[in-house]
Design a protein around this motif. Structure first.
Motif, PDB file in Angstrom:
ATOM      1  N   ARG A  45       0.582  -1.013   0.385  1.00  0.00           N
ATOM      2  CA  ARG A  45      -0.531   0.148   0.319  1.00  0.00           C
ATOM      3  C   ARG A  45       1.243   1.273   0.393  1.00  0.00           C
ATOM      4  N   TRP A  46       0.360   2.651  -0.667  1.00  0.00           N
ATOM      5  CA  TRP A  46       1.205   3.532  -0.503  1.00  0.00           C
ATOM      6  C   TRP A  46       0.349   4.343  -0.126  1.00  0.00           C
ATOM      7  N   GLU A  47       0.764   5.097   0.629  1.00  0.00           N
ATOM      8  CA  GLU A  47       0.095   6.232   1.732  1.00  0.00           C
ATOM      9  C   GLU A  47       0.140   7.662   1.813  1.00  0.00           C
ATOM     10  N   TYR A  48      -0.398   8.918   1.587  1.00  0.00           N
ATOM     11  CA  TYR A  48      -0.119  10.321   1.156  1.00  0.00           C
ATOM     12  C   TYR A  48      -0.949  10.637   1.969  1.00  0.00           C
ATOM     13  N   TYR A  49      -0.077  11.944   3.109  1.00  0.00           N
ATOM     14  CA  TYR A  49      -0.940  12.029   4.556  1.00  0.00           C
ATOM     15  C   TYR A  49      -0.586  13.581   4.192  1.00  0.00           C
ATOM     16  N   GLY A  50      -1.112  14.494   3.566  1.00  0.00           N
ATOM     17  CA  GLY A  50      -0.370  15.688   2.951  1.00  0.00           C
ATOM     18  C   GLY A  50      -0.606  16.458   4.632  1.00  0.00           C
ATOM     19  N   VAL A  51       0.565  17.940   3.942  1.00  0.00           N
ATOM     20  CA  VAL A  51       0.233  18.069   5.499  1.00  0.00           C
ATOM     21  C   VAL A  51      -0.641  19.410   5.842  1.00  0.00           C
ATOM     22  N   PRO A  52      -1.344  19.857   6.578  1.00  0.00           N
ATOM     23  CA  PRO A  52      -2.313  20.474   7.094  1.00  0.00           C
ATOM     24  C   PRO A  52      -2.130  21.579   6.512  1.00  0.00           C
ATOM     25  N   PHE A  53      -3.094  22.721   6.287  1.00  0.00           N
ATOM     26  CA  PHE A  53      -2.700  23.590   5.671  1.00  0.00           C
ATOM     27  C   PHE A  53      -4.259  24.510   5.750  1.00  0.00           C
ATOM     28  N   GLU A  54      -3.957  26.061   6.041  1.00  0.00           N
ATOM     29  CA  GLU A  54      -5.278  26.958   5.768  1.00  0.00           C
ATOM     30  C   GLU A  54      -5.672  27.547   5.285  1.00  0.00           C
ATOM     31  N   VAL A  55      -6.520  27.571   4.843  1.00  0.00           N
ATOM     32  CA  VAL A  55      -7.146  28.075   3.132  1.00  0.00           C
ATOM     33  C   VAL A  55      -6.690  29.591   3.306  1.00  0.00           C
ATOM     34  N   HIS A  56      -6.665  30.099   3.601  1.00  0.00           N
ATOM     35  CA  HIS A  56      -6.736  31.677   4.026  1.00  0.00           C
ATOM     36  C   HIS A  56      -5.187  31.976   4.551  1.00  0.00           C
ATOM     37  N   ASN A  57      -4.289  31.078   4.344  1.00  0.00           N
ATOM     38  CA  ASN A  57      -3.334  30.924   4.592  1.00  0.00           C
ATOM     39  C   ASN A  57      -3.207  32.224   6.720  1.00  0.00           C
ATOM     40  N   ASN A  58      -3.966  32.090   7.291  1.00  0.00           N
ATOM     41  CA  ASN A  58      -4.126  31.582   8.570  1.00  0.00           C
ATOM     42  C   ASN A  58      -3.110  31.334   9.413  1.00  0.00           C
TER      43      ASN A  58
END
Length: 461
Positions: A45-58
């Motif tokens: 299995r290949w797993e990708y957990y992207g780095v969390p972010f805030e949509v307005h860059n706050n």
């Protein structure tokens, strides 16, 4: 140099955040019947957990060593900017397992498996960082009355002349500006935690209705999340202060003995900037930290820092006996004998009597021991009893009695287990890390013959 710990924070207009996290998983697997009585399952299995972010860059993070020299500048992270930590694209998870019927009679199965599994960064962990600079600014109020312990705010107005800024600087006792920023930071090299899981077991059908299963289960956790002090007292500076304060004739009047020490709590961070006795002479010749830009307003830690450096081990023996429904009785018993060890059971929610921060953030190995959730023995028994009465049964099977007694059953679950471990902490900070020590065992731990296993010590008062 006189100081009071009243403070006020300035925050942006809303704490509402639009956090997002992208995830993706791909897998391939196959099952190969090597022989009529041997099956092999394998896959990856290949797993990708992207780095969390805030949509307005706050959202912001610090890409400097928080225990280094001030000033510090926080960086906005998110879309179009650098992520809070590096994304990972190589989280591959091989897995393999087998099932073997050695006697080819369908009554015995020997099974084993191994696999790697990753985990994500969950919401509470990164949402706590929403107030990092420049989204909050702290103002500390100097007080000519002297150095006082932390007190409740009494209407202290937010100073309009203190704008929010992405920079954190050392505390200035003359103006009350700087310092007392308590950020929630992420190691820029944060990695996804993962575990290696393996098991081996045998299942045997003893009779038509009785089945026994015995399994060994092992788990090794790596790169687990650990909440640490990002700006702890520095060992070299602490050692120099210990030598200095042990001199009874030192110019600052500080002490470090078996019964009293200046090198604790607040003074480790601002001892060179305050005079607690009102003499105007600082408590210490220099601070035990490289900066006091990061320091919670009253005590340690200097800065909250999330790292993926913890580890764990689990080994367990599992026994399951199941008697399927026969003569109106079904019963199942499951017993587990296990041991779990780690140096970080949970990065946020420590068990009762424990705490989130390690005793010494420079020595994480000292935290290795029984997990907060370690339970050595656990027995669970469940049963179902169906009386042989009612319509279609041997007794009370006709008329009103047959209808009343039809479909009745009695069931229950009983669980017995040993208790969970707990930590014992003293009230002294003998290692000068800002947190109290665990006590040392003095004398024999053997309970004398004839005495109860539960021992109560003398009162502390």
């Amino acid at each position: 140099m006189l100081f009071r710990s009243d403070s006020k924070s300035v925050r942006n207009g809303s704490d509402l955040r639009g956090f997002r996290q992208k995830e993706m998983g791909l897998f391939a697997q196959d099952s190969w019947k090597v022989r009529p009585n041997l099956t092999l399952d394998y896959g990856v299995r290949w797993e990708y957990y992207g780095v969390p972010f805030e949509v307005h860059n706050n959202f912001s993070n610090l890409f400097q060593d928080p225990s280094g020299q001030a000033p510090f500048t926080f960086s906005i992270v998110g879309p179009g900017a650098r992520p809070a930590w590096n994304n990972e694209y190589l989280n591959f998870e091989p897995r393999v397992g087998f099932a073997w019927d050695p006697f080819k009679d369908g009554k015995t199965s020997i099974r084993g498996a191994y696999g790697i599994f990753h985990d994500r960064v969950y919401g509470n962990l990164f949402e706590n960082a929403r107030a990092n600079p420049p989204f909050q600014q702290i103002y500390a109020n100097p007080d000519i009355a002297g150095y006082l312990p932390p007190v409740a705010l009494t209407g202290l107005a937010a100073p309009p002349t203190v704008p929010t800024t992405a920079m954190a600087v050392n505390y200035d006792p003359n103006t009350g500006l700087g310092g007392f920023v308590f950020p929630d930071l992420f190691d820029p090299n944060l990695r996804s935690p993962y575990s290696q899981n393996w098991n081996f077991g045998i299942q045997r059908q003893l009779t038509e209705s009785l089945q026994v299963e015995i399994n060994y289960v092992g788990v090794r956790g790596l790169r687990l999340f650990r909440y640490m002090d990002g700006n702890p007292p520095q060992p070299g500076l602490v050692k120099a202060l210990e030598t200095y304060c042990k001199d009874p004739n030192n110019a600052n009047g500080c002490v470090d003995s078996a019964t009293a020490s200046t090198l604790t709590s607040y003074d480790l961070y601002i001892g060179a900037d305050v005079s607690s006795n009102g003499s105007g002479i600082p408590d210490l010749p220099f601070n035990a930290v490289n900066n006091n830009a990061f320091e919670e307003n009253c005590c340690t830690p200097g800065a909250g820092l999330n790292k993926s450096i913890a580890k764990s081990y689990y080994n367990g023996l599992q026994v399951n006996v199941k008697q399927r429904l026969s003569h109106g009785v079904q019963i199942q018993g499951a017993y587990t004998w296990s041991h779990s060890l780690d140096n970080a059971s949970d990065p946020l929610d420590a068990a009762s009597g424990n705490r989130n921060l390690p005793r010494n953030s420079n020595d994480l190995n000292a935290e290795y021991g029984n997990s907060d959730f370690d339970v050595r023995h656990r027995l669970s028994i469940n049963f179902v009893y169906q009386p042989n009465s009612g319509r279609g049964r041997a007794y009370l099977n006709s008329g009103i009695a047959g209808r009343i007694m039809e479909g009745w059953s009695l069931s229950g679950i009983t669980t017995l287990q040993t208790g969970q471990p707990y930590d014992v902490f003293g009230t002294r900070d003998n290692q000068h890390t800002g947190l109290s020590d665990r006590p040392n065992v003095v004398g024999s731990t053997v309970i004398p013959a004839g005495h109860p296993r539960t021992q109560t010590g003398p009162p502390l008062s």
